[in-house]
Motif scaffolding. Structure first.
Motif, PDB file in Angstrom:
ATOM      1  N   ALA A  39       0.984  -1.298   0.117  1.00 36.85           N
ATOM      2  CA  ALA A  39      -0.140   0.127  -0.034  1.00 36.85           C
ATOM      3  C   ALA A  39       0.962   1.308   0.076  1.00 36.85           C
ATOM      4  CB  ALA A  39      -0.900  -0.011   1.293  1.00 36.85           C
ATOM      5  N   VAL A  40       0.376   2.273  -0.496  1.00 38.12           N
ATOM      6  CA  VAL A  40       0.979   3.693  -0.279  1.00 38.12           C
ATOM      7  C   VAL A  40      -0.158   4.663   0.101  1.00 38.12           C
ATOM      8  CG1 VAL A  40       0.363   4.270  -2.952  1.00 38.12           C
ATOM      9  CG2 VAL A  40       2.358   5.369  -1.476  1.00 38.12           C
ATOM     10  N   SER A  41       0.301   5.496   0.984  1.00 32.90           N
ATOM     11  CA  SER A  41      -0.518   6.501   1.572  1.00 32.90           C
ATOM     12  C   SER A  41      -0.872   7.543   0.654  1.00 32.90           C
ATOM     13  CB  SER A  41      -0.046   7.223   2.859  1.00 32.90           C
ATOM     14  OG  SER A  41       0.839   8.061   2.370  1.00 32.90           O
ATOM     15  N   PRO A  42      -2.168   8.396   0.844  1.00 29.11           N
ATOM     16  CA  PRO A  42      -2.120   9.710   0.121  1.00 29.11           C
ATOM     17  C   PRO A  42      -1.067  10.274   0.271  1.00 29.11           C
ATOM     18  CG  PRO A  42      -4.000   9.123   1.434  1.00 29.11           C
ATOM     19  CD  PRO A  42      -3.007   8.116   1.841  1.00 29.11           C
ATOM     20  N   VAL A  43      -0.809  11.588  -0.432  1.00 31.31           N
ATOM     21  CA  VAL A  43       0.329  12.533  -0.535  1.00 31.31           C
ATOM     22  C   VAL A  43      -0.099  13.570   0.292  1.00 31.31           C
ATOM     23  CG1 VAL A  43       1.715  13.831  -1.915  1.00 31.31           C
ATOM     24  CG2 VAL A  43       0.560  11.830  -2.886  1.00 31.31           C
ATOM     25  N   TYR A  44       0.988  13.962   1.334  1.00 30.62           N
ATOM     26  CA  TYR A  44       0.769  15.084   2.185  1.00 30.62           C
ATOM     27  C   TYR A  44       1.780  15.775   1.874  1.00 30.62           C
ATOM     28  CZ  TYR A  44      -2.650  12.141   4.752  1.00 30.62           C
ATOM     29  OH  TYR A  44      -3.692  11.748   5.112  1.00 30.62           O
ATOM     30  N   GLU A  45       1.475  17.372   1.914  1.00 32.18           N
ATOM     31  CA  GLU A  45       2.384  18.378   1.946  1.00 32.18           C
ATOM     32  C   GLU A  45       2.864  18.761   3.377  1.00 32.18           C
ATOM     33  OE1 GLU A  45       3.653  21.758  -1.083  1.00 32.18           O
ATOM     34  OE2 GLU A  45       1.649  21.971  -0.123  1.00 32.18           O
ATOM     35  N   THR A  46       4.070  18.790   3.876  1.00 35.48           N
ATOM     36  CA  THR A  46       4.403  18.964   5.212  1.00 35.48           C
ATOM     37  C   THR A  46       5.401  20.253   5.400  1.00 35.48           C
ATOM     38  OG1 THR A  46       5.926  17.369   5.091  1.00 35.48           O
ATOM     39  CG2 THR A  46       3.897  16.632   5.670  1.00 35.48           C
ATOM     40  N   ASP A  47       5.448  20.899   6.345  1.00 30.95           N
ATOM     41  CA  ASP A  47       6.298  21.795   6.908  1.00 30.95           C
ATOM     42  C   ASP A  47       7.619  21.106   7.300  1.00 30.95           C
ATOM     43  OD1 ASP A  47       4.585  23.726   6.375  1.00 30.95           O
ATOM     44  OD2 ASP A  47       4.035  23.933   8.459  1.00 30.95           O
ATOM     45  N   VAL A  95       3.704   7.491   3.013  1.00 29.90           N
ATOM     46  CA  VAL A  95       4.264   6.116   3.727  1.00 29.90           C
ATOM     47  C   VAL A  95       4.006   4.966   2.658  1.00 29.90           C
ATOM     48  CG1 VAL A  95       3.842   4.478   5.596  1.00 29.90           C
ATOM     49  CG2 VAL A  95       4.282   7.222   5.936  1.00 29.90           C
ATOM     50  N   VAL A  96       4.713   4.097   2.477  1.00 30.84           N
ATOM     51  CA  VAL A  96       4.612   2.927   1.934  1.00 30.84           C
ATOM     52  C   VAL A  96       4.770   1.444   2.761  1.00 30.84           C
ATOM     53  CG1 VAL A  96       5.479   1.608  -0.172  1.00 30.84           C
ATOM     54  CG2 VAL A  96       5.824   4.224  -0.260  1.00 30.84           C
ATOM     55  N   ILE A  97       3.933   0.646   2.375  1.00 31.30           N
ATOM     56  CA  ILE A  97       3.862  -0.576   3.274  1.00 31.30           C
ATOM     57  C   ILE A  97       4.165  -1.568   2.018  1.00 31.30           C
ATOM     58  CG2 ILE A  97       2.568  -2.597   4.498  1.00 31.30           C
ATOM     59  CD1 ILE A  97       0.961  -0.009   5.814  1.00 31.30           C
ATOM     60  N   ALA A  98       5.324  -2.396   2.506  1.00 34.18           N
ATOM     61  CA  ALA A  98       5.369  -3.544   1.533  1.00 34.18           C
ATOM     62  C   ALA A  98       5.720  -4.711   2.442  1.00 34.18           C
ATOM     63  CB  ALA A  98       7.082  -3.279   0.858  1.00 34.18           C
ATOM     64  N   SER A  99       6.148  -5.844   1.584  1.00 31.47           N
ATOM     65  CA  SER A  99       6.520  -6.872   2.450  1.00 31.47           C
ATOM     66  C   SER A  99       7.695  -7.688   1.622  1.00 31.47           C
ATOM     67  CB  SER A  99       5.309  -8.053   2.005  1.00 31.47           C
ATOM     68  OG  SER A  99       5.593  -9.520   2.485  1.00 31.47           O
ATOM     69  N   ALA A 140      -1.050   6.220   9.436  1.00 37.22           N
ATOM     70  CA  ALA A 140      -2.282   5.990   9.767  1.00 37.22           C
ATOM     71  C   ALA A 140      -3.452   5.759   8.792  1.00 37.22           C
ATOM     72  CB  ALA A 140      -2.747   6.848  11.060  1.00 37.22           C
ATOM     73  N   GLN A 141      -3.507   6.288   7.668  1.00 34.46           N
ATOM     74  CA  GLN A 141      -4.436   6.321   6.617  1.00 34.46           C
ATOM     75  C   GLN A 141      -4.617   4.935   5.966  1.00 34.46           C
ATOM     76  OE1 GLN A 141      -6.772   8.660   5.319  1.00 34.46           O
ATOM     77  NE2 GLN A 141      -6.002   9.480   7.411  1.00 34.46           N
ATOM     78  N   ILE A 142      -3.318   4.325   5.981  1.00 36.23           N
ATOM     79  CA  ILE A 142      -3.246   2.905   5.255  1.00 36.23           C
ATOM     80  C   ILE A 142      -3.149   1.761   6.112  1.00 36.23           C
ATOM     81  CG2 ILE A 142      -2.407   3.708   3.040  1.00 36.23           C
ATOM     82  CD1 ILE A 142       0.161   3.008   3.913  1.00 36.23           C
ATOM     83  N   ASP A 143      -2.840   2.006   7.520  1.00 37.72           N
ATOM     84  CA  ASP A 143      -2.527   0.954   8.397  1.00 37.72           C
ATOM     85  C   ASP A 143      -2.907   1.511   9.740  1.00 37.72           C
ATOM     86  OD1 ASP A 143      -2.066  -1.335   9.673  1.00 37.72           O
ATOM     87  OD2 ASP A 143      -0.081  -1.391   9.281  1.00 37.72           O
ATOM     88  N   PRO A 144      -4.262   1.774  10.164  1.00 34.53           N
ATOM     89  CA  PRO A 144      -4.665   2.653  11.209  1.00 34.53           C
ATOM     90  C   PRO A 144      -4.317   1.524  12.634  1.00 34.53           C
ATOM     91  CG  PRO A 144      -6.364   1.872  10.223  1.00 34.53           C
ATOM     92  CD  PRO A 144      -5.446   1.658   9.317  1.00 34.53           C
TER      93      PRO A 144
END
Length: 165
Positions: free
Chosen positions: A35-43, A57-61, A128-132
């Motif tokens: 899975a890959v999360s949505p894209v966020y813009e951050t300071d 954030v990316v989840i892999a195996s 948290a969006q992809i693995d709460p």
């Protein structure tokens, strides 16, 4: 094993860099995309004055050992022109290995889980969006998030990374 990676970019074409990095990470069968999360813009956090980041954030195996995963991450950073001029400075690409299953490591080359992930909203919000239900250091990431200021982490619904091929 479940692998959690955090990707960030604040130089050049940030979005294209993230997509290219995602594709490069999964260009072999050694790492399986989950899975890959949505894209966020951050300071930016720490370091010199610099522009905002795009983060995912990316989840892999994988069955790869943590050192091999770290090498893969560093190689992808190099492909995208990562320069380590100053700590927490601007970068074309940052690929952080956040967690590798429940493994722990405390060597000069690799600390697992990532030593500052629990205090970084730019990691925990997308995760948290992809693995709460994920756990980091014995605490749930949603519980960890409750202790953090999340105002510097803004969803970019206009940007969506494509699943790597």
């Amino acid at each position: 094993m479940k692998i959690v990676l955090a990707l960030g970019s604040n130089l050049g074409d940030r979005f294209d860099t993230l997509q290219g990095a995602l594709d490069s990470l999964f260009d072999s069968s050694e790492l399986e995309f989950v899975a890959v999360s949505p894209v966020y813009e951050t300071d930016p956090v720490g370091g010199p004055e610099q522009g905002p980041y795009l983060n995912v954030v990316v989840i892999a195996s994988s069955t790869l050992e943590p050192r091999a995963l770290l090498e893969r991450a560093l190689n992808v950073e190099n492909v995208f022109g990562r320069v380590r001029a100053e700590r927490w400075g601007p970068r074309t690409l940052d690929v952080d290995l956040i967690a590798v299953g429940d493994l722990t490591s405390d060597t000069p080359e690799l600390t697992l889980p990532h030593p500052r992930a629990h205090e970084r909203a730019f990691v925990l919000v997308p995760w948290a969006q992809i693995d709460p239900d994920a756990v980091l250091g014995g605490r749930g990431i949603t519980e960890l998030l409750a202790d953090l200021d999340q105002t510097s982490v803004r969803l970019r619904p206009d940007l969506t990374l494509q699943r790597p091929e």
